[in-house]
Design an enzyme around this catalytic site. Structure first.
Site, PDB file in Angstrom:
ATOM      1  N   ASP A 166       0.845  -1.150   0.107  1.00  0.00           N
ATOM      2  CA  ASP A 166       0.075   0.157   0.158  1.00  0.00           C
ATOM      3  C   ASP A 166       0.946   1.221   0.028  1.00  0.00           C
ATOM      4  O   ASP A 166       1.996   1.228   0.142  1.00  0.00           O
ATOM      5  CB  ASP A 166      -1.055   0.167   1.352  1.00  0.00           C
TER       6      ASP A 166
ATOM      7  N   ASP B 237      -0.332   5.065   1.273  1.00  0.00           N
ATOM      8  CA  ASP B 237      -0.564   6.051   2.279  1.00  0.00           C
ATOM      9  C   ASP B 237      -0.451   5.088   3.497  1.00  0.00           C
ATOM     10  O   ASP B 237      -1.165   4.168   3.592  1.00  0.00           O
ATOM     11  CB  ASP B 237      -1.944   6.509   2.099  1.00  0.00           C
TER      12      ASP B 237
ATOM     13  N   ASP C  39      -1.517  -0.703   6.115  1.00  0.00           N
ATOM     14  CA  ASP C  39      -1.922   0.069   7.393  1.00  0.00           C
ATOM     15  C   ASP C  39      -3.151   0.241   7.977  1.00  0.00           C
ATOM     16  O   ASP C  39      -3.546   0.532   8.729  1.00  0.00           O
ATOM     17  CB  ASP C  39      -1.236   1.304   7.340  1.00  0.00           C
TER      18      ASP C  39
END
Length: 280
Positions: free
Chosen positions: A60, A62, A222
């Site tokens: 991922d 961000d 996250d």
């Protein structure tokens, strides 16, 4: 931008695992994979050893490659306060984590602005992303240990892709600021898939583009939605607890959770995977 068919040929006709090219931004869900609407928990006893030999790692962006969540929080907090959201009281970090983090903008229109017309709500999101990019251009920091991990990935010749719910302009800016343009072989934008995370579509698309098996791949994520998407595509996810609570990520299905890329728990697992592929 190269057509999807061209980018897929790049990965299916070469045996070189390290492709020194600008990343390809894929645009369609390949029909080679069936897409499930259900995510499931992989949680395999806090170990990644079951995926050996390792072929690829998917990331991922961000909150996973860079500590961008605070900048998204500031942008949402200020702009929502301007329009009188929550009676003009600024949102707090708990609200951001529980209601905003990891969600794509179309979903956030319904979460935050359900009474607004779609066009007006999306214009708000576009303006918010512009504010985020201004903040990121001044304050963006990589997750600690990222450079070390990227070198390890390159040295082993592993395939890699970035898979994000972020809009194209954000993804391009962050990848450029982190100087990872030549690191990623593919970048998959959820906004150009049939469904965004938490559905598995973006990760299935990355698997197809790289021509790799989910049985020998894992994901860094996250957010709850990202972990569910990775698990739904058949891959374990390592949770990055840079901002979101560790237990929340474990409950979502993370195999284990780390604070950053220097975490000893991560390197113990990586070394274990490497050892498993060596002959006795």
């Amino acid at each position: 931008m190269a057509a999807v068919a061209t980018s897929l040929r790049l990965f299916s006709t070469t045996n070189d695992p390290i492709l020194r090219r600008k990343p390809n931004f894929s645009t369609t869900i390949p029909s080679a994979f069936s897409v499930s609407s259900n995510s499931y928990s992989i949680n395999s006893n806090a170990s990644l050893s079951f995926i050996a030999p390792l072929e690829a790692i998917l990331f991922d962006i961000d909150g996973t490659l860079c500590d961008s969540d605070p900048l998204h929080f500031y942008a949402f907090r200020d702009m929502l306060q301007e329009i009188g959201f929550n009676n003009g009281s600024p949102i707090d970090e708990e609200f951001f984590i529980n209601n905003i983090s990891g969600k794509h903008n179309e979903e956030l229109c319904n979460v935050l602005l359900p009474e607004w017309e779609v066009e007006k709500a999306m214009k708000f999101m576009v303006d918010k992303e512009a504010l985020f990019r201004r903040l990121a251009a001044e304050q963006l920091e990589p997750i600690s240990g990222l450079e070390k991990l990227c070198k390890w990935v390159e040295d082993l010749g592993l395939k890699r892709a970035a898979v994000t719910n972020a809009p194209r302009s954000n993804a391009e800016l962050l990848i450029s600021m982190l100087k990872l343009e030549d690191f990623f072989e593919v970048i998959v934008l959820a906004e150009e898939c049939a469904r965004a995370k938490p559905f598995p579509d973006p990760y299935l698309k990355a698997l197809n583009a790289l021509q790799i098996s989910p049985n020998h791949t894992f994901v860094f994520e996250d957010s709850v939605s990202g972990i569910k998407a990775a698990n739904g595509a058949g891959m374990p996810a390592v949770g990055m607890a840079s901002r979101n609570p560790e237990q929340m990520l474990l409950d979502a299905g993370a195999t284990f959770v780390i604070k950053d890329y220097n975490d000893p728990k991560l390197w113990e697992n990586l070394e274990e995977i490497v050892q498993q592929k060596l002959p006795l």
